[in-house]
Write an enzyme that holds these catalytic residues in place. Sequence first.
Site, mmCIF file in Angstrom:
data_model
loop_
_atom_site.group_PDB
_atom_site.id
_atom_site.type_symbol
_atom_site.label_atom_id
_atom_site.label_comp_id
_atom_site.label_asym_id
_atom_site.label_seq_id
_atom_site.Cartn_x
_atom_site.Cartn_y
_atom_site.Cartn_z
ATOM 1 N N ARG A 1 1.916 -1.652 3.726
ATOM 2 C CA ARG A 1 1.914 -0.922 2.452
ATOM 3 C C ARG A 1 3.137 -1.285 1.608
ATOM 4 N NH1 ARG A 1 -2.388 2.128 2.938
ATOM 5 N NH2 ARG A 1 -2.907 2.763 5.069
ATOM 6 N N ASP A 2 2.875 -1.468 0.299
ATOM 7 C CA ASP A 2 3.967 -1.766 -0.629
ATOM 8 C C ASP A 2 4.881 -0.544 -0.730
ATOM 9 O OD1 ASP A 2 4.240 -4.019 -3.199
ATOM 10 O OD2 ASP A 2 5.413 -2.159 -3.285
ATOM 11 N N ASN B 1 1.328 -12.959 -7.657
ATOM 12 C CA ASN B 1 2.272 -13.266 -8.733
ATOM 13 C C ASN B 1 2.993 -14.563 -8.395
ATOM 14 O OD1 ASN B 1 1.724 -10.883 -10.209
ATOM 15 N ND2 ASN B 1 3.084 -9.708 -8.878
ATOM 16 N N VAL C 1 9.621 -11.531 -4.713
ATOM 17 C CA VAL C 1 9.882 -11.927 -3.322
ATOM 18 C C VAL C 1 9.265 -13.304 -3.105
ATOM 19 C CG1 VAL C 1 9.573 -11.347 -0.892
ATOM 20 C CG2 VAL C 1 9.876 -9.512 -2.565
ATOM 21 N N HIS D 1 2.616 -13.798 -1.062
ATOM 22 C CA HIS D 1 1.962 -12.540 -0.714
ATOM 23 C C HIS D 1 0.873 -12.222 -1.717
ATOM 24 C CE1 HIS D 1 5.462 -11.709 -3.277
ATOM 25 N NE2 HIS D 1 4.762 -10.717 -3.805
ATOM 26 N N MET D 2 -0.141 -11.515 -1.220
ATOM 27 C CA MET D 2 -1.255 -11.071 -2.047
ATOM 28 C C MET D 2 -1.219 -9.547 -2.106
ATOM 29 S SD MET D 2 -5.278 -11.743 -1.359
ATOM 30 C CE MET D 2 -5.071 -13.513 -1.500
ATOM 31 N N HIS D 3 -1.288 -9.002 -3.323
ATOM 32 C CA HIS D 3 -1.355 -7.546 -3.496
ATOM 33 C C HIS D 3 -2.828 -7.113 -3.469
ATOM 34 C CE1 HIS D 3 2.790 -7.089 -5.420
ATOM 35 N NE2 HIS D 3 2.591 -8.379 -5.583
HETATM 36 P P1 AMP Z 1 6.059 -9.486 -6.311
HETATM 37 O O1 AMP Z 1 6.674 -8.813 -7.503
HETATM 38 O O2 AMP Z 1 4.661 -9.997 -6.562
HETATM 39 O O3 AMP Z 1 6.963 -10.527 -5.716
HETATM 40 O O4 AMP Z 1 5.852 -8.341 -5.249
HETATM 41 C C1 AMP Z 1 6.830 -7.948 -4.335
HETATM 42 C C2 AMP Z 1 6.424 -6.585 -3.851
HETATM 43 O O5 AMP Z 1 7.127 -6.308 -2.652
HETATM 44 C C3 AMP Z 1 6.756 -5.449 -4.823
HETATM 45 O O6 AMP Z 1 5.561 -4.763 -5.200
HETATM 46 C C4 AMP Z 1 7.703 -4.565 -4.014
HETATM 47 O O7 AMP Z 1 7.497 -3.195 -4.263
HETATM 48 C C5 AMP Z 1 7.361 -4.936 -2.592
HETATM 49 N N1 AMP Z 1 8.404 -4.731 -1.607
HETATM 50 C C6 AMP Z 1 9.709 -5.113 -1.704
HETATM 51 N N2 AMP Z 1 10.368 -4.786 -0.583
HETATM 52 C C7 AMP Z 1 9.461 -4.192 0.250
HETATM 53 C C8 AMP Z 1 9.532 -3.637 1.558
HETATM 54 N N3 AMP Z 1 10.669 -3.618 2.263
HETATM 55 N N4 AMP Z 1 8.393 -3.128 2.094
HETATM 56 C C9 AMP Z 1 7.256 -3.116 1.388
HETATM 57 N N5 AMP Z 1 7.115 -3.649 0.156
HETATM 58 C C10 AMP Z 1 8.202 -4.169 -0.413
#
Ligand code: AMP
Length: 119
Positions: free
Chosen positions: A33-34, A92, A101, A105-107
Amino acid sequence: MSEPVNNTIFGKIIRGEIPCDKVFEDEDVLAFRDIHPAGPTHVLIIPKKRHIPTINDATAEDQALLGKMLLTAAEVARSEGIDQSGYRLVINCNQHGGQTVYHLHMHIIGGRALGWPPG
Ligand code: AMP
């Protein structure tokens, strides 16, 4: 040549150095989970084996892995009960895509009606 250590936050999650709220895991992918959910359901799927910073860095060797991420996303959507109401899959990429990050990763975002186009 060995790969540099993946020091992103998701690399640390894969290695168990940082906890996550795990939804699914197998040898290829981890779903959790995000931490800042953009909807009632917001799960991230990441590949575990090879460090792929962005989708630009994926190669033909990653074809099966990328398919696995999509199939896993659909399975997670079913298990979260959002498959029929609908959801969005997002990858993204780099600055304009809003990537923060640098571990691919896929949301999976759902549980509410999402606007289009994204901001
Ligand atoms: P992006 O902006 O597409 O790189 O997405 C990175 C996502 O990682 C964001 O939606 C953050 O909220 C999420 N995120 C960052 N750190 C963590 C963590 N420790 N556990 C879960 N999600 C995270």
